[in-house]
Design a protein around this motif. Structure first.
Motif, PDB file in Angstrom:
ATOM      1  N   VAL A  17      -4.868  14.380  26.537  1.00 14.28           N
ATOM      2  CA  VAL A  17      -6.295  14.106  26.462  1.00 14.28           C
ATOM      3  C   VAL A  17      -6.598  13.480  25.105  1.00 14.28           C
ATOM      4  O   VAL A  17      -6.379  14.108  24.067  1.00 14.28           O
ATOM      5  CB  VAL A  17      -7.114  15.395  26.659  1.00 14.28           C
ATOM      6  N   SER A  18      -7.092  12.256  25.121  1.00 14.97           N
ATOM      7  CA  SER A  18      -7.403  11.587  23.858  1.00 14.97           C
ATOM      8  C   SER A  18      -8.838  11.842  23.420  1.00 14.97           C
ATOM      9  O   SER A  18      -9.140  11.770  22.227  1.00 14.97           O
ATOM     10  CB  SER A  18      -7.159  10.081  23.974  1.00 14.97           C
ATOM     11  N   ASN A  19      -9.729  12.147  24.376  1.00 14.71           N
ATOM     12  CA  ASN A  19     -11.122  12.440  24.026  1.00 14.71           C
ATOM     13  C   ASN A  19     -11.719  13.383  25.071  1.00 14.71           C
ATOM     14  O   ASN A  19     -11.318  13.370  26.238  1.00 14.71           O
ATOM     15  CB  ASN A  19     -11.968  11.166  23.980  1.00 14.71           C
ATOM     16  N   THR A  20     -12.691  14.172  24.637  1.00 15.10           N
ATOM     17  CA  THR A  20     -13.465  15.024  25.531  1.00 15.10           C
ATOM     18  C   THR A  20     -14.937  14.716  25.308  1.00 15.10           C
ATOM     19  O   THR A  20     -15.422  14.764  24.174  1.00 15.10           O
ATOM     20  CB  THR A  20     -13.184  16.511  25.273  1.00 15.10           C
ATOM     21  N   ILE A  21     -15.657  14.388  26.388  1.00 18.61           N
ATOM     22  CA  ILE A  21     -17.048  13.952  26.281  1.00 18.61           C
ATOM     23  C   ILE A  21     -17.951  14.944  26.999  1.00 18.61           C
ATOM     24  O   ILE A  21     -17.700  15.297  28.159  1.00 18.61           O
ATOM     25  CB  ILE A  21     -17.230  12.545  26.899  1.00 18.61           C
ATOM     26  N   ALA A  22     -18.992  15.400  26.354  1.00 19.33           N
ATOM     27  CA  ALA A  22     -19.965  16.289  26.979  1.00 19.33           C
ATOM     28  C   ALA A  22     -20.847  15.493  27.933  1.00 19.33           C
ATOM     29  O   ALA A  22     -21.350  14.413  27.591  1.00 19.33           O
ATOM     30  CB  ALA A  22     -20.823  16.973  25.918  1.00 19.33           C
ATOM     31  N   SER A  55     -12.697  14.881  30.544  1.00 18.03           N
ATOM     32  CA  SER A  55     -11.482  14.636  29.760  1.00 18.03           C
ATOM     33  C   SER A  55     -11.039  13.197  29.986  1.00 18.03           C
ATOM     34  O   SER A  55     -11.020  12.715  31.121  1.00 18.03           O
ATOM     35  CB  SER A  55     -10.365  15.589  30.177  1.00 18.03           C
ATOM     36  N   TYR A  56     -10.690  12.523  28.892  1.00 20.62           N
ATOM     37  CA  TYR A  56     -10.253  11.127  28.925  1.00 20.62           C
ATOM     38  C   TYR A  56      -8.771  11.124  28.567  1.00 20.62           C
ATOM     39  O   TYR A  56      -8.385  11.341  27.416  1.00 20.62           O
ATOM     40  CB  TYR A  56     -11.078  10.324  27.923  1.00 20.62           C
ATOM     41  N   ILE A  57      -7.913  10.907  29.578  1.00 20.75           N
ATOM     42  CA  ILE A  57      -6.463  11.064  29.425  1.00 20.75           C
ATOM     43  C   ILE A  57      -5.798   9.717  29.184  1.00 20.75           C
ATOM     44  O   ILE A  57      -6.051   8.747  29.900  1.00 20.75           O
ATOM     45  CB  ILE A  57      -5.868  11.718  30.681  1.00 20.75           C
ATOM     46  N   ASP A  58      -4.957   9.669  28.177  1.00 26.86           N
ATOM     47  CA  ASP A  58      -4.114   8.510  27.911  1.00 26.86           C
ATOM     48  C   ASP A  58      -2.879   8.633  28.798  1.00 26.86           C
ATOM     49  O   ASP A  58      -2.113   9.591  28.696  1.00 26.86           O
ATOM     50  CB  ASP A  58      -3.718   8.483  26.437  1.00 26.86           C
ATOM     51  N   THR A  59      -2.655   7.660  29.684  1.00 26.14           N
ATOM     52  CA  THR A  59      -1.554   7.773  30.640  1.00 26.14           C
ATOM     53  C   THR A  59      -0.187   7.461  30.048  1.00 26.14           C
ATOM     54  O   THR A  59       0.834   7.733  30.684  1.00 26.14           O
ATOM     55  CB  THR A  59      -1.787   6.850  31.861  1.00 26.14           C
ATOM     56  N   SER A  75      -4.578   2.553  32.343  1.00 29.51           N
ATOM     57  CA  SER A  75      -4.345   3.045  30.984  1.00 29.51           C
ATOM     58  C   SER A  75      -4.920   4.434  30.743  1.00 29.51           C
ATOM     59  O   SER A  75      -4.431   5.162  29.883  1.00 29.51           O
ATOM     60  CB  SER A  75      -4.941   2.071  29.961  1.00 29.51           C
ATOM     61  N   HIS A  76      -5.947   4.805  31.502  1.00 26.30           N
ATOM     62  CA  HIS A  76      -6.609   6.083  31.260  1.00 26.30           C
ATOM     63  C   HIS A  76      -7.043   6.728  32.569  1.00 26.30           C
ATOM     64  O   HIS A  76      -7.188   6.048  33.596  1.00 26.30           O
ATOM     65  CB  HIS A  76      -7.830   5.922  30.343  1.00 26.30           C
ATOM     66  N   VAL A  77      -7.243   8.034  32.503  1.00 29.85           N
ATOM     67  CA  VAL A  77      -7.742   8.816  33.628  1.00 29.85           C
ATOM     68  C   VAL A  77      -8.954   9.612  33.162  1.00 29.85           C
ATOM     69  O   VAL A  77      -8.926  10.226  32.086  1.00 29.85           O
ATOM     70  CB  VAL A  77      -6.651   9.776  34.166  1.00 29.85           C
TER      71      VAL A  77
END
Length: 587
Positions: free
Chosen positions: A305-310, A296-300, A283-285
């Motif tokens: 990119v659904s979210n970016t986390i530091a 980067s949190y990618i919705d497949t 579901s995600h990459v």
């Protein structure tokens, strides 16, 4: 790009479902600590964003990262400058860095049985084989120059390592612990990805702006995919269909359809993306952006990119636990590993009625849990932190509500399904060549949640066709023989009562008698090896009647021939063909 499967609930969310507010948790008036919460989002919502739950020291300059395929929930980070591999206990969120004779390790991979680590020593032009439980080096195998990325194949029989300064990939037999093939690829090969169906290996050529596709059957480059930009890391979906490649100088991720070998999407991410991993449910990459200190949190489904986390400085490698709830990022510039988690979830959400499987629970205020109950039955807590609990599920039937009890009270419930086990009826075909890689069908019942097929000890990834049918690519075997076949579903692993026969290709050596009349009708014997699964015999291309006497003898009725002369005899078995020319003469 073709639509990939995801729960229907996710599609509903994409169409505009509003987030539901978590239900309030009532706190006992006398309790000082906050009440625990494992509250799930509404079923129509997509999963929440990953959150940083820990940052741990990990040697000096950690690069490649791998997670355990089974057994203890561990992660491993190869620390290049300190010459070590850091071991992260993902349950207790603690880390250790044992000393080992490793030379600038860059990449690390585990065998499917979780027994050995294969470590690419970028400074030693070698690969170390490490016994995982003792962390002792038991073999050192010479490879090409500056080995970096390494991956053990899904069958566990071969490991593939990218030699950056040799422009080659070394193929290592894990049985012989020696290089059995050297495959020329593009310029500066960096990362290696083995397809779960065990048919192909993908190599990112950082200096050649391409990906080399290696056939595992021939150990040669079958295709070269271009149009990339200094590709670094890569990861593939569990169905072997989509390859995600980080373009380190373009700040993008390319999505490659492995069937057509074309780029079907390009996703903008952070600066200098390096490591890539796909969640177990596809579901995600996760993408580690080395230049922007983010993930980067990618919705497949949408390829966005659904979210970016530091995270820490210069993130390089990234891996995800088998539960899918926790991810790990090696920060090469900060000498640390960042732990990310999806909060307020459980995995798996279903398990066998016999219990005994490990369930991961994430939430808030979980420290000091005194009980985790499945309905009214307590499970066995194995590890407990502020945001995560690992618990062994007790036996049960139907649907049980999981709750966590701490000094602050008892959490809201979450449903857990006890699933009945699957059964196997038959395989078609039930035999094949020892090198494997043929596709077979497995018939049975309650197979819709199948996640793994094992041929003896060797795992393979199935494709679910229906609740009664799955297909799977047969992995190679080290030697011919019968092996039990088992299927793992949400309900557990089936008994090993169904077997598959690995057989070597047939070999015809002679015939007797070797002459006969042109009218045919006489009976002769064909002698050779591996003939027991014979399914056709031809004389000069014409099918003839035959009878299998043993693994070395097949009896045939000779057909007529229009004139005197010799005949070409071909025998076909489940594992191949063998032909003899001019050994039988019509007179």
């Amino acid at each position: 790009m073709p639509t990939k499967p995801r729960q229907k609930a996710d599609d509903t969310a994409k169409k505009g479902a509003e987030p539901a507010r978590p239900a309030a948790v009532t706190r006992a008036k006398t309790a000082t600590p906050p009440a625990p919460s494992i509250h799930a989002l509404a079923a129509t919502l997509i999963a929440p964003a990953p959150q940083v739950i820990a940052t741990l020291p990990a040697g000096t300059k950690p690069l490649g990262l791998a997670t355990s395929p089974l057994g203890p929930p561990l992660a491993y980070a190869a620390s290049q400058t300190s010459g070590t591999v850091s071991i992260l206990d993902t349950g207790t969120l603690t880390i250790s860095t044992p000393a080992a004779p490793l030379t600038a390790p860059a990449g690390v991979s585990l065998t499917p049985d979780n027994v050995y680590l294969y470590v690419a020593n970028s400074g030693g032009n070698s690969v170390s084989v490490v016994q995982r439980n003792l962390f002792s080096v038991i073999n050192t195998i010479g490879v090409g120059k500056s080995p970096f990325g390494i991956q053990v194949g899904p069958d566990g029989l071969f490991a593939y390592v990218a030699n950056q300064d040799s422009n080659t990939v070394s193929v290592i037999s894990t049985v012989a612990r020696a290089v059995v093939a050297t495959v020329p690829v593009g310029v500066k090969p960096t990362w290696v990805v083995t397809a779960p169906n065990d048919l192909e290996v993908y190599v990112t050529n950082q200096g050649g702006n391409s990906v080399s596709v290696i056939s595992t059957v021939t150990n040669t480059v079958a295709a070269t995919i271009t149009g990339l930009s200094a590709p670094y890391g890569a990861a593939i979906t569990s169905d072997s269909r989509y390859l995600y490649v980080a373009n380190s100088t373009a700040n993008t991720v390319s999505v490659i359809d492995t069937t057509t070998r074309t780029i079907v999407a390009t996703i903008p991410v952070g600066v200098a993306p390096w490591g890539v991993t796909v969640t177990p449910d596809n579901s995600h990459v996760y993408v580690a952006n080395n230049g922007s200190d983010t993930v980067s949190y990618i919705d497949t489904i949408t390829n966005t990119v659904s979210n970016t986390i530091a995270v820490g400085h210069q993130p390089t490698g990234v891996g995800v636990a088998t539960s899918g709830l926790t991810a790990y990022v090696s920060n090469s510039g900060a000498n640390s590993v960042t732990v990310l988690a999806l909060i307020n979830m459980i995995s798996p959400a279903a398990g066998p009625e016999a219990g005994g499987n490990i369930v991961t629970i994430t939430g808030t205020n979980l420290t000091g849990a005194t009980a985790v109950r499945f309905g009214q039955v307590p499970g066995t807590i194995m590890a407990n932190t502020q945001s995560q609990i690992l618990v062994v599920a007790p036996p049960g039937v139907g649907v049980a509500q999981i709750t966590v009890t701490t000094a602050g009270g008892t959490s809201n419930p979450k449903p857990y399904v006890y699933a009945p086990g699957g059964t196997l009826d038959s395989l078609a075909p039930g035999a094949g060549r020892t090198p494997g890689r043929n596709i077979i069908s497995i018939h049975g019942n309650r197979l819709a949640t199948a996640t793994q097929v094992r041929f003896g000890p060797t795992p393979a990834v199935p494709t679910v066709v229906s609740d009664q049918l799955i297909t799977v690519t047969v992995p190679p075997a080290a030697a011919p023989g019968l092996v039990p076949v088992t299927v793992t579903t949400a309900g557990g692993t089936t008994p090993g009562t169904i077997t598959y026969a690995y057989i070597d290709p047939p070999f015809l050596s002679t015939v007797s008698p070797s002459t006969g009349p042109i009218t045919g009708g006489n009976v002769i014997n064909l002698y050779g090896l591996n003939l027991s699964t014979t399914n056709s015999v031809t004389f000069n291309g014409a099918l003839v009647q035959y009878s299998v006497q043993s693994d070395t003898v097949v009896t045939v009725v000779v057909p007529p021939n229009p004139a005197p002369g010799t005949a070409t005899i071909t025998i076909t078995t489940d594992s191949g063909t063998s032909t003899l020319t001019g050994v039988y003469t019509y007179v």
